[in-house]
Design a protein around this motif. Structure first.
Motif, mmCIF file in Angstrom:
data_model
loop_
_atom_site.group_PDB
_atom_site.id
_atom_site.type_symbol
_atom_site.label_atom_id
_atom_site.label_comp_id
_atom_site.label_asym_id
_atom_site.label_seq_id
_atom_site.Cartn_x
_atom_site.Cartn_y
_atom_site.Cartn_z
ATOM 1 N N PHE A 1 0.836 -1.200 0.000
ATOM 2 C CA PHE A 1 0.000 0.000 0.000
ATOM 3 C C PHE A 1 0.873 1.252 0.000
ATOM 4 C CE2 PHE A 1 -2.755 -3.076 2.222
ATOM 5 C CZ PHE A 1 -3.919 -2.953 1.477
ATOM 6 N N ASP A 2 0.373 2.292 -0.644
ATOM 7 C CA ASP A 2 0.875 3.643 -0.437
ATOM 8 C C ASP A 2 -0.076 4.310 0.539
ATOM 9 O OD1 ASP A 2 3.146 3.699 -2.068
ATOM 10 O OD2 ASP A 2 1.935 4.013 -3.862
ATOM 11 N N ARG A 3 0.441 4.784 1.635
ATOM 12 C CA ARG A 3 -0.376 5.412 2.668
ATOM 13 C C ARG A 3 -0.339 6.925 2.464
ATOM 14 N NH1 ARG A 3 2.045 0.907 3.937
ATOM 15 N NH2 ARG A 3 1.183 -0.618 5.412
ATOM 16 N N LEU A 4 -1.298 7.415 1.725
ATOM 17 C CA LEU A 4 -1.395 8.833 1.456
ATOM 18 C C LEU A 4 -2.222 9.509 2.541
ATOM 19 C CD1 LEU A 4 -2.064 8.601 -2.395
ATOM 20 C CD2 LEU A 4 0.122 8.688 -1.190
ATOM 21 N N HIS A 5 -2.358 10.829 2.479
ATOM 22 C CA HIS A 5 -3.120 11.558 3.486
ATOM 23 C C HIS A 5 -4.584 11.126 3.444
ATOM 24 C CE1 HIS A 5 -4.329 14.688 6.200
ATOM 25 N NE2 HIS A 5 -5.159 15.213 5.315
ATOM 26 N N LYS A 6 -5.025 10.437 4.500
ATOM 27 C CA LYS A 6 -6.401 9.963 4.634
ATOM 28 C C LYS A 6 -6.839 9.089 3.459
ATOM 29 C CE LYS A 6 -8.046 13.764 7.530
ATOM 30 N NZ LYS A 6 -9.077 14.824 7.700
ATOM 31 N N GLN A 7 -5.885 8.401 2.833
ATOM 32 C CA GLN A 7 -6.224 7.553 1.694
ATOM 33 C C GLN A 7 -5.246 6.386 1.625
ATOM 34 O OE1 GLN A 7 -6.157 9.549 -2.082
ATOM 35 N NE2 GLN A 7 -7.265 7.914 -3.136
ATOM 36 N N LEU A 8 -5.787 5.212 1.311
ATOM 37 C CA LEU A 8 -4.990 4.004 1.182
ATOM 38 C C LEU A 8 -5.056 3.565 -0.279
ATOM 39 C CD1 LEU A 8 -3.433 2.237 3.242
ATOM 40 C CD2 LEU A 8 -5.429 0.730 3.308
ATOM 41 N N VAL A 9 -3.890 3.383 -0.907
ATOM 42 C CA VAL A 9 -3.829 3.044 -2.328
ATOM 43 C C VAL A 9 -2.945 1.815 -2.510
ATOM 44 C CG1 VAL A 9 -3.184 3.835 -4.633
ATOM 45 C CG2 VAL A 9 -4.136 5.455 -2.974
ATOM 46 N N LEU A 10 -3.417 0.854 -3.275
ATOM 47 C CA LEU A 10 -2.620 -0.334 -3.564
ATOM 48 C C LEU A 10 -1.457 0.025 -4.475
ATOM 49 C CD1 LEU A 10 -5.406 -2.993 -4.175
ATOM 50 C CD2 LEU A 10 -3.579 -3.190 -2.482
ATOM 51 N N THR A 11 -0.286 -0.493 -4.143
ATOM 52 C CA THR A 11 0.850 -0.353 -5.041
ATOM 53 C C THR A 11 0.684 -1.343 -6.195
ATOM 54 O OG1 THR A 11 2.138 -2.030 -3.882
ATOM 55 C CG2 THR A 11 2.345 0.255 -3.110
ATOM 56 N N GLU A 12 1.585 -1.285 -7.149
ATOM 57 C CA GLU A 12 1.534 -2.248 -8.267
ATOM 58 C C GLU A 12 1.662 -3.669 -7.752
ATOM 59 O OE1 GLU A 12 3.931 -3.189 -12.446
ATOM 60 O OE2 GLU A 12 4.203 -1.270 -11.421
ATOM 61 N N ALA A 13 2.537 -3.863 -6.752
ATOM 62 C CA ALA A 13 2.695 -5.194 -6.156
ATOM 63 C C ALA A 13 1.419 -5.627 -5.444
ATOM 64 C CB ALA A 13 3.872 -5.188 -5.184
ATOM 65 N N GLY A 14 0.785 -4.693 -4.733
ATOM 66 C CA GLY A 14 -0.463 -5.013 -4.041
ATOM 67 C C GLY A 14 -1.575 -5.378 -5.001
ATOM 68 N N GLN A 15 -1.673 -4.659 -6.109
ATOM 69 C CA GLN A 15 -2.683 -4.962 -7.119
ATOM 70 C C GLN A 15 -2.478 -6.345 -7.716
ATOM 71 O OE1 GLN A 15 -3.207 -1.807 -10.048
ATOM 72 N NE2 GLN A 15 -2.583 -0.286 -8.534
ATOM 73 N N ALA A 16 -1.233 -6.739 -7.902
ATOM 74 C CA ALA A 16 -0.945 -8.060 -8.461
ATOM 75 C C ALA A 16 -1.203 -9.175 -7.438
ATOM 76 C CB ALA A 16 0.505 -8.114 -8.934
ATOM 77 N N TYR A 17 -0.977 -8.872 -6.158
ATOM 78 C CA TYR A 17 -1.098 -9.871 -5.092
ATOM 79 C C TYR A 17 -2.547 -10.144 -4.715
ATOM 80 C CZ TYR A 17 0.862 -12.283 -0.959
ATOM 81 O OH TYR A 17 1.252 -13.204 -0.006
ATOM 82 N N LEU A 18 -3.386 -9.089 -4.698
ATOM 83 C CA LEU A 18 -4.747 -9.195 -4.179
ATOM 84 C C LEU A 18 -5.594 -10.265 -4.858
ATOM 85 C CD1 LEU A 18 -7.101 -8.254 -2.416
ATOM 86 C CD2 LEU A 18 -7.527 -6.435 -4.083
ATOM 87 N N PRO A 19 -5.689 -10.324 -6.202
ATOM 88 C CA PRO A 19 -6.581 -11.320 -6.822
ATOM 89 C C PRO A 19 -6.231 -12.760 -6.437
ATOM 90 C CG PRO A 19 -5.881 -9.693 -8.431
ATOM 91 C CD PRO A 19 -5.039 -9.468 -7.215
ATOM 92 N N GLN A 20 -4.928 -13.041 -6.319
ATOM 93 C CA GLN A 20 -4.516 -14.397 -5.975
ATOM 94 C C GLN A 20 -4.893 -14.746 -4.532
ATOM 95 O OE1 GLN A 20 -3.233 -16.358 -8.308
ATOM 96 N NE2 GLN A 20 -3.285 -14.687 -9.806
ATOM 97 N N ILE A 21 -4.699 -13.793 -3.623
ATOM 98 C CA ILE A 21 -5.032 -14.030 -2.217
ATOM 99 C C ILE A 21 -6.547 -14.181 -2.048
ATOM 100 C CG2 ILE A 21 -4.922 -13.091 0.120
ATOM 101 C CD1 ILE A 21 -2.255 -14.089 -1.082
ATOM 102 N N SER A 22 -7.321 -13.279 -2.698
ATOM 103 C CA SER A 22 -8.788 -13.362 -2.616
ATOM 104 C C SER A 22 -9.279 -14.685 -3.165
ATOM 105 C CB SER A 22 -9.424 -12.196 -3.370
ATOM 106 O OG SER A 22 -9.129 -10.964 -2.760
ATOM 107 N N ASP A 23 -8.710 -15.120 -4.281
ATOM 108 C CA ASP A 23 -9.116 -16.386 -4.881
ATOM 109 C C ASP A 23 -8.796 -17.551 -3.948
ATOM 110 O OD1 ASP A 23 -10.065 -17.936 -7.265
ATOM 111 O OD2 ASP A 23 -8.020 -18.736 -7.172
#
Length: 208
Positions: free
Chosen positions: A53-75
């Motif tokens: 994640f990139d932890r921005l001001h009052k906002q959480l954003v997935l990094t490129e690595a996070g975006q690639a990791y999430l679908p596999q973990i959710s599945d």
């Protein structure tokens, strides 16, 4: 073959936070504090050696690595849940119910509930309050008072206003099968047992 896996709790924290893009909403779903979710994600990032994640001001954003990791973990979680549901073992789903100290548990007919829902392992903690719910010690709470708690679904069984008994669950898990089954059970209790006076099986739910 030995699987090298990160800690399951850290993966759950990442997956929930990534779906909601919020540590706070993930915490409601997992029945822990936002700080605990953040710490689990931080430990996972340290173990993997990448930022998720990139932890921005009052906002959480997935990094490129996070975006690639999430679908596999959710599945992976979906596959585990699906395999468990197909087995339907006794007590596969655990429901931890908290009840305020003055409530008479006999009114809930819990032995009959367990008999009708063998797939749900029911545990009861009494006395219990909002502190136990927010700390994740219980999944759902029967509390006495006013049913208005941001981030939680509060269902009052029966008509009326003012103080009463409320079924309270985190918004993120309020409609999961075991909680929904227990809510339906309360709706069907006889009038003399239900949380508010009403005719048998004509119990209204008022959602706050």
């Amino acid at each position: 073959m030995t699987y090298i896996l990160p800690p399951l709790n850290a993966l759950r924290a990442f997956e929930a936070a990534a779906r909601h893009l919020s540590f706070k909403l993930a915490a409601h779903e997992l029945h822990v504090t936002p700080a605990a979710v953040g710490q689990q994600v931080k430990s996972l990032e340290a173990r993997l050696g990448v930022r998720l994640f990139d932890r921005l001001h009052k906002q959480l954003v997935l990094t490129e690595a996070g975006q690639a990791y999430l679908p596999q973990i959710s599945d992976g979680f979906r596959r585990i849940a699906s395999a468990t549901a197909k087995l339907k073992p006794v007590g596969a789903a655990l429901l931890q119910l908290g009840v305020h100290g003055n409530f008479d548990l006999r009114r809930l007919e819990l032995a009959e509930f367990r008999s009708c829902h063998e797939e749900i392992g029911l545990r009861v903690l009494q006395p219990a309050g909002l502190a136990e719910l927010t700390e994740g010690k219980i999944d759902v709470l029967i509390a006495r008072g006013l049913g208005h708690h941001p981030g939680y679904r509060c269902d009052r069984v029966g008509d009326g206003s003012g103080l009463g008994d409320w079924l309270i669950a985190p918004a993120g898990t309020a409609d999961c099968p075991e909680v929904a089954s227990f809510r339906d059970w309360l709706r069907g209790l006889p009038a003399e047992n239900s949380l508010a006076p009403h005719r048998r099986r004509v119990v209204g739910i008022v959602r706050s």
